[in-house]
Enzyme design. Structure first.
Site, PDB file in Angstrom:
ATOM      1  N   ASP A  69      33.589  76.165   4.962  1.00 30.96           N
ATOM      2  CA  ASP A  69      33.428  76.595   3.557  1.00 30.96           C
ATOM      3  C   ASP A  69      34.200  77.876   3.250  1.00 30.96           C
ATOM      4  OD1 ASP A  69      31.424  77.695   5.310  1.00 30.96           O
ATOM      5  OD2 ASP A  69      30.290  78.423   3.590  1.00 30.96           O
ATOM      6  N   HIS A 145      27.111  86.500  12.812  1.00 34.15           N
ATOM      7  CA  HIS A 145      26.947  85.134  12.320  1.00 34.15           C
ATOM      8  C   HIS A 145      26.950  84.198  13.527  1.00 34.15           C
ATOM      9  CE1 HIS A 145      26.938  82.170   9.225  1.00 34.15           C
ATOM     10  NE2 HIS A 145      28.197  81.789   9.325  1.00 34.15           N
ATOM     11  N   HIS A 273      27.192  83.345  -2.204  1.00 36.07           N
ATOM     12  CA  HIS A 273      27.082  82.416  -1.076  1.00 36.07           C
ATOM     13  C   HIS A 273      25.709  81.726  -1.113  1.00 36.07           C
ATOM     14  CE1 HIS A 273      27.134  81.060   3.226  1.00 36.07           C
ATOM     15  NE2 HIS A 273      28.422  80.952   2.993  1.00 36.07           N
TER      16      HIS A 273
HETATM   17 ZN   LIG Z   1      29.670  80.238   4.600  1.00 34.33          ZN
HETATM   18 ZN   LIG Z   2      29.506  80.665   8.026  1.00 29.61          ZN
END
Ligand SMILES: [Zn+2]
Ligand SMILES: [Zn+2]
Length: 306
Positions: A69, A145, A273
């Site tokens: 994304d 992340h 987001h």
């Molecule tokens: Zn993302």
């Molecule tokens: Zn991500």
């Protein structure tokens, strides 16, 4: 004050999947007509067209991480740039693996003649200066992340001091000395008398800054980096009732983003987001505003001036 135009345009504000109203992540930072892209989710080139941003003027793209994304728009955008006759260099700042992925794709695409794509690997361990020109300096800094991920901070370079026209004219100071005075020098008169800089100038315009943080767990350790920025974009994929899911997927809730903005003493917060489960993001903005009132949602096409 006559400050240069400095803005952020949201091209995509959805997480993971596009929706009918939100494309995946991409933004354009503009400082004095220079354009810098951050992330390039699927359909970014369509958004550029829709919002009247010239694709050919983008020469620098900063990619936070390699989830689809944030990068699926790159092949299409680069192909369109080449077809549009773009010349010179396109610089992409990303994880080093992006080059391997893109080289495979590009092998089967159009031949680029006068147009070259240059990849710059990011540092995912510590803060680093990754780009600099006469007006701006860009740092990357590690986020947390599921895969390596960086945030970016765009800071204007310090501005020149303003000359006090009345005194400069009265003393008949030559042009070459005026340039030095704008940079902080004192002035020595032909008679040998020193005039202090503070008597010849007004303070420079304030330096503005923009911080971009997605995708990540809410990280208190970035506070010293983003402290006092004029504008903070921070992901808020979920509302706080899904904080367990946010933790599990290495994302942040709207309330957590607001708490970070508050502790970092930023001037304004944009959250984005958003999970595609939210048909309206008003509840997320409301949740954030309880903690940090100057919060706004990112919507595709929104332009925030600094
Ligand atoms: Zn993302
Ligand atoms: Zn991500």
């Amino acid at each position: 004050m006559n400050m240069l135009p400095f803005s952020v345009t949201i091209l995509g504000s959805s997480s993971a999947q596009p929706t009918l109203t939100r494309f995946p992540t991409s933004q354009v930072v503009s400082l004095n007509e220079r354009l810098y892209m951050i992330d390039c989710g699927e359909g970014t080139q369509i958004q550029l067209r829709k919002f009247g941003i010239k694709t050919g003027k983008i020469n620098h793209i900063f990619i936070s991480h390699l989830h689809g994304d944030h990068i699926f728009g790159l092949p299409g955008l680069i192909s369109t740039m080449a077809l549009g006759g773009k010349k010179g260099e396109l610089h992409i700042y990303s994880h080093s693996e992006l080059k391997l992925m893109m080289d495979q794709l590009m092998k089967f695409m159009i031949e680029f003649e006068d147009f070259k794509v240059i990849y710059h690997p990011l540092n995912f361990r510590s803060r680093a200066v990754i780009y600099e020109d006469s007006k701006i300096i860009v740092d990357s800094f590690p986020l947390k992340h599921r895969i390596p991920c960086c945030g970016f901070i765009f800071r204007e370079k310090p501005h020149d001091l303003h000359l006090r026209g009345d005194i400069i004219d009265y003393l008949n100071i030559p042009i070459r000395d005026r340039i030095a005075i704008k940079n902080g020098a004192d002035y020595l008169t032909p008679e040998g008398k020193t005039i202090l800089n503070q008597d010849l100038t007004f303070p420079a315009d304030p330096v503005r800054s923009y911080a971009f943080c997605t995708d990540t767990l809410c990280l208190k350790k970035i506070i010293p980096i983003i402290e006092n920025v004029d504008l903070l974009y921070h992901e808020a994929t979920f509302a706080d009732d899904l904080s367990d899911l946010a933790l599990k997927t290495y994302h942040t809730t709207a309330r957590q983003a607001a708490q970070l903005a508050l502790e970092a003493d930023v001037k304004k917060l944009i959250i984005g987001h958003f999970s595609s489960r939210y048909k309206s993001v008003i509840p997320l903005v409301d949740e954030a505003r309880v903690v940090f009132p100057n919060t706004f949602s990112a919507n595709d096409g929104d332009k925030f001036n600094l």
